[in-house]
Design an enzyme around this catalytic site. Structure first.
Site, PDB file in Angstrom:
ATOM      1  CB  SER A 219       1.505  -5.101   6.192  1.00  0.00           C
ATOM      2  OG  SER A 219       1.753  -4.789   4.838  1.00  0.00           O
ATOM      3  CD  GLU A 351      -2.123 -11.301   3.585  1.00  0.00           C
ATOM      4  OE1 GLU A 351      -2.299 -10.069   3.676  1.00  0.00           O
ATOM      5  OE2 GLU A 351      -1.679 -11.988   4.533  1.00  0.00           O
ATOM      6  CG  HIS A 447      -2.687  -6.714   3.505  1.00  0.00           C
ATOM      7  ND1 HIS A 447      -1.725  -7.644   3.820  1.00  0.00           N
ATOM      8  CD2 HIS A 447      -2.096  -5.494   3.672  1.00  0.00           C
ATOM      9  CE1 HIS A 447      -0.610  -7.022   4.149  1.00  0.00           C
ATOM     10  NE2 HIS A 447      -0.811  -5.721   4.086  1.00  0.00           N
TER      11      HIS A 447
END
Length: 469
Positions: A219, A351, A447
Protein backbone atom coordinates in the site's frame (compact mmCIF):
# COMPACT_ATOMS: atom_id res chain seq x y z
CA UNK A 1 22.28 -44.30 16.54
CA UNK A 2 19.03 -45.94 17.71
CA UNK A 3 15.68 -44.51 16.65
CA UNK A 4 14.82 -43.48 20.23
CA UNK A 5 18.12 -41.62 20.53
CA UNK A 6 17.53 -39.86 17.23
CA UNK A 7 14.04 -38.77 18.33
CA UNK A 8 15.43 -37.55 21.67
CA UNK A 9 18.15 -35.60 19.87
CA UNK A 10 15.65 -33.97 17.49
CA UNK A 11 13.27 -33.07 20.34
CA UNK A 12 16.16 -31.57 22.29
CA UNK A 13 17.25 -29.53 19.28
CA UNK A 14 13.71 -28.29 18.62
CA UNK A 15 13.07 -27.40 22.27
CA UNK A 16 16.43 -25.69 22.62
CA UNK A 17 15.74 -23.63 19.52
CA UNK A 18 12.27 -22.71 20.80
CA UNK A 19 13.55 -21.20 24.00
CA UNK A 20 13.39 -17.49 24.72
CA UNK A 21 16.91 -16.41 25.61
CA UNK A 22 17.52 -13.12 27.40
CA UNK A 23 20.21 -11.56 29.54
CA UNK A 24 22.88 -8.90 29.85
CA UNK A 25 25.21 -10.75 27.49
CA UNK A 26 22.61 -12.25 25.14
CA UNK A 27 22.21 -10.98 21.56
CA UNK A 28 24.71 -8.14 21.94
CA UNK A 29 26.19 -6.65 18.79
CA UNK A 30 27.58 -3.33 17.58
CA UNK A 31 26.31 -0.45 15.47
CA UNK A 32 28.26 2.63 14.42
CA UNK A 33 26.71 4.58 17.29
CA UNK A 34 27.03 1.98 20.03
CA UNK A 35 26.23 -1.55 21.12
CA UNK A 36 22.68 -2.92 21.24
CA UNK A 37 21.16 -5.83 23.13
CA UNK A 38 18.17 -7.75 21.89
CA UNK A 39 16.84 -11.23 22.63
CA UNK A 40 16.67 -14.63 20.92
CA UNK A 41 13.24 -16.11 20.30
CA UNK A 42 12.86 -19.45 18.56
CA UNK A 43 16.43 -19.14 17.38
CA UNK A 44 15.98 -15.68 15.83
CA UNK A 45 17.90 -12.69 17.15
CA UNK A 46 15.47 -9.83 17.61
CA UNK A 47 16.13 -6.10 18.07
CA UNK A 48 13.48 -3.41 18.29
CA UNK A 49 13.48 0.37 18.41
CA UNK A 50 17.12 0.93 17.42
CA UNK A 51 17.65 4.64 16.58
CA UNK A 52 18.91 5.13 13.04
CA UNK A 53 18.54 8.90 13.01
CA UNK A 54 17.41 12.06 14.73
CA UNK A 55 16.10 15.37 13.46
CA UNK A 56 14.64 18.67 14.48
CA UNK A 57 11.13 19.29 13.20
CA UNK A 58 11.13 19.97 9.43
CA UNK A 59 14.92 19.61 9.21
CA UNK A 60 16.98 16.96 7.46
CA UNK A 61 17.75 13.83 9.50
CA UNK A 62 21.24 12.88 10.68
CA UNK A 63 22.77 9.88 12.41
CA UNK A 64 21.89 9.67 16.11
CA UNK A 65 24.37 10.63 18.81
CA UNK A 66 26.53 7.77 20.01
CA UNK A 67 25.71 6.17 23.36
CA UNK A 68 27.83 4.60 26.08
CA UNK A 69 27.51 0.99 27.12
CA UNK A 70 24.90 -1.39 25.69
CA UNK A 71 21.50 -0.06 24.62
CA UNK A 72 18.53 -2.26 25.48
CA UNK A 73 16.54 -2.85 22.29
CA UNK A 74 13.74 -5.18 23.38
CA UNK A 75 10.56 -3.25 22.54
CA UNK A 76 9.22 -1.30 19.61
CA UNK A 77 10.08 2.38 19.56
CA UNK A 78 7.86 5.42 19.04
CA UNK A 79 5.61 5.82 16.00
CA UNK A 80 4.94 9.03 14.11
CA UNK A 81 2.01 11.13 15.37
CA UNK A 82 -1.20 10.92 13.36
CA UNK A 83 -2.98 13.98 12.01
CA UNK A 84 -6.18 12.54 13.48
CA UNK A 85 -5.46 10.37 16.55
CA UNK A 86 -7.29 7.05 16.76
CA UNK A 87 -9.96 7.39 19.44
CA UNK A 88 -12.61 4.98 18.14
CA UNK A 89 -12.57 1.86 15.97
CA UNK A 90 -15.08 -0.34 14.19
CA UNK A 91 -15.35 -3.48 16.31
CA UNK A 92 -15.46 -6.11 13.55
CA UNK A 93 -12.81 -4.74 11.21
CA UNK A 94 -10.55 -3.88 14.14
CA UNK A 95 -10.75 -7.51 15.25
CA UNK A 96 -9.81 -8.62 11.73
CA UNK A 97 -6.84 -6.27 11.34
CA UNK A 98 -5.77 -6.44 15.01
CA UNK A 99 -3.77 -3.19 15.06
CA UNK A 100 -0.99 -2.28 17.43
CA UNK A 101 -1.24 1.52 17.54
CA UNK A 102 1.95 1.99 19.59
CA UNK A 103 2.96 5.23 21.31
CA UNK A 104 3.69 8.43 19.43
CA UNK A 105 6.66 10.75 19.47
CA UNK A 106 8.05 13.06 16.81
CA UNK A 107 11.45 11.49 17.49
CA UNK A 108 10.44 8.30 15.70
CA UNK A 109 13.45 7.40 13.52
CA UNK A 110 13.86 3.84 14.74
CA UNK A 111 14.15 0.41 13.15
CA UNK A 112 13.79 -3.26 14.02
CA UNK A 113 15.94 -6.24 13.01
CA UNK A 114 15.29 -9.98 12.92
CA UNK A 115 18.17 -12.27 11.99
CA UNK A 116 19.13 -15.95 12.29
CA UNK A 117 22.65 -15.03 13.43
CA UNK A 118 24.98 -12.19 14.42
CA UNK A 119 28.72 -11.78 14.01
CA UNK A 120 28.84 -15.15 12.25
CA UNK A 121 30.52 -14.06 9.03
CA UNK A 122 27.47 -14.94 6.94
CA UNK A 123 26.12 -12.61 4.27
CA UNK A 124 22.38 -13.13 4.26
CA UNK A 125 20.01 -11.30 1.91
CA UNK A 126 18.41 -8.27 3.58
CA UNK A 127 14.67 -7.58 3.30
CA UNK A 128 13.90 -3.94 4.14
CA UNK A 129 10.19 -3.53 4.95
CA UNK A 130 8.40 -0.20 4.59
CA UNK A 131 4.99 -0.04 6.25
CA UNK A 132 1.69 1.02 4.73
CA UNK A 133 -0.75 3.71 5.76
CA UNK A 134 -0.27 5.99 2.78
CA UNK A 135 2.20 8.73 3.64
CA UNK A 136 0.09 9.84 6.59
CA UNK A 137 -0.25 6.92 9.02
CA UNK A 138 0.99 3.47 10.02
CA UNK A 139 4.11 2.08 11.66
CA UNK A 140 6.48 -0.88 11.59
CA UNK A 141 4.44 -2.69 14.25
CA UNK A 142 0.92 -1.66 13.21
CA UNK A 143 -0.13 -5.10 11.95
CA UNK A 144 0.81 -8.50 13.40
CA UNK A 145 1.72 -9.60 9.87
CA UNK A 146 4.73 -7.24 9.96
CA UNK A 147 6.64 -9.33 12.53
CA UNK A 148 9.87 -10.50 10.88
CA UNK A 149 10.75 -13.56 12.96
CA UNK A 150 9.23 -16.27 10.77
CA UNK A 151 10.41 -14.70 7.52
CA UNK A 152 13.97 -14.44 8.84
CA UNK A 153 13.91 -18.12 9.79
CA UNK A 154 12.15 -19.44 6.69
CA UNK A 155 14.39 -17.66 4.22
CA UNK A 156 17.62 -17.43 6.26
CA UNK A 157 17.43 -13.68 5.67
CA UNK A 158 17.76 -10.51 7.73
CA UNK A 159 14.52 -8.54 8.04
CA UNK A 160 14.61 -4.82 8.81
CA UNK A 161 11.54 -2.61 9.32
CA UNK A 162 11.43 1.13 9.98
CA UNK A 163 9.43 4.00 11.39
CA UNK A 164 9.82 7.43 9.84
CA UNK A 165 8.20 10.86 9.81
CA UNK A 166 4.73 11.02 8.27
CA UNK A 167 2.04 13.45 7.14
CA UNK A 168 2.73 17.14 7.78
CA UNK A 169 5.90 16.32 9.75
CA UNK A 170 7.37 14.48 6.80
CA UNK A 171 6.23 16.63 3.89
CA UNK A 172 5.54 20.28 4.80
CA UNK A 173 7.39 22.37 2.22
CA UNK A 174 9.07 25.32 3.92
CA UNK A 175 11.89 25.49 1.37
CA UNK A 176 10.97 29.07 0.45
CA UNK A 177 11.77 30.26 3.97
CA UNK A 178 15.38 29.33 4.65
CA UNK A 179 18.27 26.99 3.92
CA UNK A 180 17.62 24.75 6.94
CA UNK A 181 14.26 23.83 5.40
CA UNK A 182 15.66 23.22 1.93
CA UNK A 183 14.58 19.55 1.90
CA UNK A 184 11.52 19.84 4.12
CA UNK A 185 9.11 18.82 1.33
CA UNK A 186 10.60 15.32 1.34
CA UNK A 187 11.94 14.79 4.87
CA UNK A 188 10.14 11.46 5.17
CA UNK A 189 11.92 10.11 2.11
CA UNK A 190 15.25 11.34 3.48
CA UNK A 191 14.47 9.38 6.66
CA UNK A 192 14.10 6.22 4.57
CA UNK A 193 17.37 6.90 2.78
CA UNK A 194 19.12 7.36 6.12
CA UNK A 195 17.70 4.02 7.31
CA UNK A 196 19.07 2.36 4.17
CA UNK A 197 22.44 3.98 4.88
CA UNK A 198 22.24 2.51 8.39
CA UNK A 199 21.73 -0.90 6.79
CA UNK A 200 24.72 -0.33 4.52
CA UNK A 201 26.95 0.60 7.45
CA UNK A 202 25.73 -1.84 10.11
CA UNK A 203 23.94 -4.86 8.73
CA UNK A 204 27.06 -7.04 8.47
CA UNK A 205 27.11 -7.16 12.29
CA UNK A 206 23.60 -8.61 12.09
CA UNK A 207 24.61 -11.31 9.63
CA UNK A 208 23.38 -9.43 6.56
CA UNK A 209 24.79 -8.52 3.16
CA UNK A 210 24.68 -4.78 2.44
CA UNK A 211 25.15 -5.60 -1.25
CA UNK A 212 21.96 -7.66 -1.43
CA UNK A 213 19.12 -5.49 -0.13
CA UNK A 214 15.51 -5.78 -1.27
CA UNK A 215 13.13 -2.97 -0.40
CA UNK A 216 9.52 -4.07 -0.11
CA UNK A 217 6.31 -2.52 1.10
CA UNK A 218 2.55 -2.71 0.82
CA UNK A 219 0.00 0.00 0.00
CA UNK A 220 1.66 3.25 1.09
CA UNK A 221 4.80 1.17 1.61
CA UNK A 222 4.65 0.12 -2.03
CA UNK A 223 4.29 3.77 -3.02
CA UNK A 224 7.40 4.48 -0.92
CA UNK A 225 9.24 1.75 -2.82
CA UNK A 226 8.33 3.57 -6.06
CA UNK A 227 9.55 6.84 -4.55
CA UNK A 228 12.93 5.41 -3.54
CA UNK A 229 13.34 3.97 -7.03
CA UNK A 230 13.00 7.53 -8.37
CA UNK A 231 15.49 9.00 -5.86
CA UNK A 232 18.99 9.51 -7.34
CA UNK A 233 20.74 9.63 -3.96
CA UNK A 234 19.23 6.26 -2.95
CA UNK A 235 20.73 4.48 -5.96
CA UNK A 236 22.98 1.64 -4.85
CA UNK A 237 21.48 1.42 -1.36
CA UNK A 238 19.10 -1.33 -2.53
CA UNK A 239 19.24 -3.85 -5.33
CA UNK A 240 15.75 -5.32 -5.74
CA UNK A 241 12.24 -4.06 -5.10
CA UNK A 242 8.76 -5.41 -4.36
CA UNK A 243 5.63 -3.27 -4.56
CA UNK A 244 2.54 -4.83 -2.99
CA UNK A 245 -0.69 -2.95 -3.77
CA UNK A 246 1.16 0.35 -3.95
CA UNK A 247 0.91 1.59 -7.53
CA UNK A 248 -1.99 3.94 -6.82
CA UNK A 249 0.02 7.21 -6.88
CA UNK A 250 1.18 7.78 -10.42
CA UNK A 251 2.35 11.35 -10.01
CA UNK A 252 3.56 13.75 -7.35
CA UNK A 253 2.79 17.39 -6.64
CA UNK A 254 5.16 20.01 -8.04
CA UNK A 255 7.00 22.66 -6.06
CA UNK A 256 4.71 25.53 -7.02
CA UNK A 257 1.85 23.78 -5.18
CA UNK A 258 3.77 22.44 -2.18
CA UNK A 259 5.31 25.85 -1.43
CA UNK A 260 1.83 27.38 -1.44
CA UNK A 261 0.73 24.67 1.00
CA UNK A 262 3.66 25.55 3.28
CA UNK A 263 2.89 29.25 3.17
CA UNK A 264 -0.79 28.63 3.91
CA UNK A 265 0.10 26.55 7.00
CA UNK A 266 2.15 29.49 8.30
CA UNK A 267 -0.80 31.79 7.60
CA UNK A 268 -3.14 29.50 9.52
CA UNK A 269 -0.74 29.59 12.48
CA UNK A 270 -0.34 33.39 12.25
CA UNK A 271 3.41 32.96 11.84
CA UNK A 272 5.07 35.58 9.64
CA UNK A 273 7.44 34.27 7.01
CA UNK A 274 10.45 35.91 8.68
CA UNK A 275 9.61 34.07 11.94
CA UNK A 276 9.31 30.63 10.32
CA UNK A 277 11.36 28.96 13.10
CA UNK A 278 8.42 29.56 15.45
CA UNK A 279 6.68 26.62 13.77
CA UNK A 280 9.03 24.25 15.55
CA UNK A 281 7.44 25.18 18.88
CA UNK A 282 3.80 24.75 17.83
CA UNK A 283 2.07 21.80 19.57
CA UNK A 284 1.45 18.98 17.13
CA UNK A 285 -2.34 19.03 17.49
CA UNK A 286 -2.37 22.72 16.55
CA UNK A 287 -0.01 22.06 13.65
CA UNK A 288 -2.20 19.23 12.38
CA UNK A 289 -5.31 21.43 12.53
CA UNK A 290 -3.54 24.17 10.59
CA UNK A 291 -2.47 21.58 8.02
CA UNK A 292 -6.03 20.37 7.46
CA UNK A 293 -7.31 23.93 7.00
CA UNK A 294 -4.43 24.79 4.68
CA UNK A 295 -5.11 21.83 2.37
CA UNK A 296 -8.80 22.70 2.23
CA UNK A 297 -8.07 26.35 1.38
CA UNK A 298 -5.52 25.54 -1.32
CA UNK A 299 -7.92 22.98 -2.83
CA UNK A 300 -10.68 25.59 -3.04
CA UNK A 301 -8.32 28.12 -4.63
CA UNK A 302 -7.21 25.57 -7.24
CA UNK A 303 -10.82 24.73 -8.08
CA UNK A 304 -11.67 28.43 -8.39
CA UNK A 305 -8.74 28.88 -10.77
CA UNK A 306 -9.89 25.92 -12.86
CA UNK A 307 -6.86 23.81 -11.96
CA UNK A 308 -7.11 20.04 -11.76
CA UNK A 309 -6.69 18.47 -8.35
CA UNK A 310 -4.87 15.13 -7.94
CA UNK A 311 -7.12 12.05 -8.15
CA UNK A 312 -7.01 11.59 -4.37
CA UNK A 313 -7.12 15.30 -3.58
CA UNK A 314 -4.41 17.36 -1.94
CA UNK A 315 -2.61 15.46 0.78
CA UNK A 316 0.75 15.09 2.42
CA UNK A 317 3.24 13.06 0.43
CA UNK A 318 6.41 13.27 -1.64
CA UNK A 319 6.77 15.91 -4.32
CA UNK A 320 9.06 16.90 -7.17
CA UNK A 321 11.48 19.30 -5.48
CA UNK A 322 14.19 19.39 -8.15
CA UNK A 323 16.78 17.85 -5.82
CA UNK A 324 15.82 14.93 -3.59
CA UNK A 325 13.16 13.92 -6.12
CA UNK A 326 13.91 15.59 -9.46
CA UNK A 327 11.54 13.47 -11.58
CA UNK A 328 7.99 12.23 -11.56
CA UNK A 329 7.83 8.62 -10.34
CA UNK A 330 7.33 6.99 -13.73
CA UNK A 331 9.12 9.56 -15.89
CA UNK A 332 11.66 8.14 -18.36
CA UNK A 333 14.50 9.53 -16.21
CA UNK A 334 13.17 7.77 -13.10
CA UNK A 335 12.72 4.48 -14.97
CA UNK A 336 16.26 4.76 -16.28
CA UNK A 337 17.53 5.44 -12.75
CA UNK A 338 16.11 2.13 -11.49
CA UNK A 339 16.70 0.28 -14.75
CA UNK A 340 18.90 -2.38 -13.14
CA UNK A 341 16.57 -3.02 -10.17
CA UNK A 342 14.34 -6.09 -10.64
CA UNK A 343 10.76 -5.38 -9.59
CA UNK A 344 8.00 -7.64 -8.32
CA UNK A 345 4.63 -5.91 -8.36
CA UNK A 346 1.05 -6.98 -7.80
CA UNK A 347 -2.22 -6.63 -5.94
CA UNK A 348 -4.91 -8.66 -4.24
CA UNK A 349 -8.02 -9.41 -6.25
CA UNK A 350 -10.38 -7.57 -3.89
CA UNK A 351 -8.40 -4.78 -2.12
CA UNK A 352 -10.93 -2.09 -0.97
CA UNK A 353 -14.21 -3.92 -1.40
CA UNK A 354 -17.36 -1.90 -2.19
CA UNK A 355 -19.46 -4.72 -0.72
CA UNK A 356 -18.08 -3.98 2.76
CA UNK A 357 -18.71 -0.26 2.57
CA UNK A 358 -22.25 -0.82 1.24
CA UNK A 359 -23.07 -3.81 3.47
CA UNK A 360 -23.67 -5.98 0.41
CA UNK A 361 -21.31 -8.89 1.16
CA UNK A 362 -24.11 -11.45 0.97
CA UNK A 363 -26.59 -9.52 -1.16
CA UNK A 364 -28.46 -11.17 -4.08
CA UNK A 365 -27.40 -10.37 -7.64
CA UNK A 366 -30.17 -7.84 -8.27
CA UNK A 367 -28.89 -5.71 -5.40
CA UNK A 368 -25.32 -5.99 -6.74
CA UNK A 369 -26.47 -4.91 -10.21
CA UNK A 370 -28.35 -2.00 -8.68
CA UNK A 371 -25.14 -0.85 -6.99
CA UNK A 372 -23.00 -1.34 -10.10
CA UNK A 373 -25.38 0.81 -12.15
CA UNK A 374 -24.52 3.77 -9.93
CA UNK A 375 -20.92 3.41 -11.08
CA UNK A 376 -21.18 2.09 -14.64
CA UNK A 377 -24.56 3.31 -15.82
CA UNK A 378 -25.42 1.96 -19.26
CA UNK A 379 -22.11 0.06 -19.32
CA UNK A 380 -23.17 -2.16 -16.40
CA UNK A 381 -24.11 -5.13 -18.60
CA UNK A 382 -20.77 -4.94 -20.40
CA UNK A 383 -18.95 -4.79 -17.07
CA UNK A 384 -20.82 -7.83 -15.73
CA UNK A 385 -20.15 -9.82 -18.88
CA UNK A 386 -16.45 -9.00 -18.72
CA UNK A 387 -16.27 -9.79 -14.99
CA UNK A 388 -17.99 -13.18 -15.39
CA UNK A 389 -15.74 -14.06 -18.33
CA UNK A 390 -12.57 -13.13 -16.41
CA UNK A 391 -13.66 -14.87 -13.21
CA UNK A 392 -16.13 -17.62 -14.15
CA UNK A 393 -15.68 -19.43 -10.84
CA UNK A 394 -16.93 -16.61 -8.66
CA UNK A 395 -18.78 -17.84 -5.57
CA UNK A 396 -21.34 -15.16 -4.79
CA UNK A 397 -22.75 -12.06 -6.54
CA UNK A 398 -20.74 -9.56 -4.47
CA UNK A 399 -17.55 -11.05 -5.96
CA UNK A 400 -18.48 -9.30 -9.19
CA UNK A 401 -18.46 -5.85 -7.60
CA UNK A 402 -15.34 -6.51 -5.49
CA UNK A 403 -12.89 -6.98 -8.35
CA UNK A 404 -10.20 -4.38 -7.65
CA UNK A 405 -10.11 -1.40 -9.99
CA UNK A 406 -8.26 0.98 -7.68
CA UNK A 407 -4.81 -0.65 -7.45
CA UNK A 408 -4.64 -3.20 -10.27
CA UNK A 409 -4.68 -0.81 -13.25
CA UNK A 410 -1.78 1.21 -11.82
CA UNK A 411 0.22 -1.95 -11.13
CA UNK A 412 -0.29 -3.22 -14.69
CA UNK A 413 0.60 0.19 -16.10
CA UNK A 414 3.81 0.40 -14.06
CA UNK A 415 4.80 -3.16 -14.91
CA UNK A 416 4.34 -2.46 -18.61
CA UNK A 417 6.37 0.75 -18.45
CA UNK A 418 9.28 -0.73 -16.52
CA UNK A 419 9.42 -3.95 -18.53
CA UNK A 420 9.64 -1.88 -21.72
CA UNK A 421 12.88 -0.14 -20.66
CA UNK A 422 15.55 -1.40 -23.10
CA UNK A 423 18.05 -3.66 -21.36
CA UNK A 424 16.25 -3.30 -18.04
CA UNK A 425 15.99 -5.78 -15.17
CA UNK A 426 13.10 -8.28 -15.09
CA UNK A 427 9.61 -7.39 -13.89
CA UNK A 428 7.50 -10.03 -12.12
CA UNK A 429 3.78 -9.68 -11.57
CA UNK A 430 1.35 -11.46 -9.26
CA UNK A 431 -2.34 -11.49 -8.43
CA UNK A 432 -3.23 -12.72 -4.93
CA UNK A 433 -6.74 -14.19 -4.93
CA UNK A 434 -6.85 -16.60 -1.95
CA UNK A 435 -10.12 -16.07 -0.09
CA UNK A 436 -10.13 -15.86 3.71
CA UNK A 437 -12.75 -17.98 5.50
CA UNK A 438 -13.01 -15.50 8.40
CA UNK A 439 -16.53 -14.27 9.22
CA UNK A 440 -18.19 -16.40 6.54
CA UNK A 441 -15.70 -15.29 3.89
CA UNK A 442 -16.77 -11.66 4.14
CA UNK A 443 -13.22 -10.27 3.91
CA UNK A 444 -12.10 -12.29 0.86
CA UNK A 445 -8.65 -11.19 -0.40
CA UNK A 446 -8.94 -7.75 1.14
CA UNK A 447 -6.23 -5.08 1.11
CA UNK A 448 -3.36 -6.33 3.36
CA UNK A 449 -4.42 -10.00 3.19
CA UNK A 450 -1.28 -11.14 1.36
CA UNK A 451 1.17 -9.66 3.88
CA UNK A 452 0.76 -12.56 6.32
CA UNK A 453 1.67 -14.97 3.52
CA UNK A 454 4.73 -12.94 2.50
CA UNK A 455 5.96 -12.92 6.12
CA UNK A 456 4.89 -16.51 6.93
CA UNK A 457 2.64 -15.14 9.67
CA UNK A 458 -0.60 -17.06 9.12
CA UNK A 459 -0.95 -17.94 12.81
CA UNK A 460 -0.05 -14.46 14.07
CA UNK A 461 -2.84 -13.07 11.89
CA UNK A 462 -5.51 -15.73 12.33
CA UNK A 463 -8.15 -13.06 12.96
CA UNK A 464 -7.63 -12.14 9.30
CA UNK A 465 -6.51 -15.43 7.74
CA UNK A 466 -8.37 -17.94 9.89
CA UNK A 467 -5.09 -19.67 10.72
CA UNK A 468 -5.92 -22.68 8.55
CA UNK A 469 -3.20 -24.88 7.00
Amino acid sequence: MKLASIITFILFAVLSNAQLKTGENIAVTSTHTGKVRGYINNGIYTYKGIPYGEANRFEAPASPKAWEGVRSSLTYGPVAPLMTPTTTVSDESEWVFDHNWGFTNENCLVLNVWTPGINDGKKRPVLFWIHGGGFAAGSSQELPSYDGENLARRGDVVVVSINHRLNILGFLDLSAFGEKYKYSANQSILDMRLALEWVRDNISNFGGDAKNVTIFGQSGGGAKVNTLMAMPSAKGLFHKAINQSGAFRGSMLEKDITQKMGAEVLNQLNISFDKVDDIQKVPFSQLADAGRKALANISEKMKAEGKTLPAFGLNWGPSVDGDVLPYQLLAPEALELSKDVPLMIGTTINEFMPSLAQNLANAPEDKIIESLKKTYGDKTDAFLAAAKKAYPDYKKPSDLMDIDIRFRPGAVYQANLKSAVPGGAPVYMYLFDWQSPVLDGKYKAIHCMEIAFAFDNIQRTKNMTGGTP
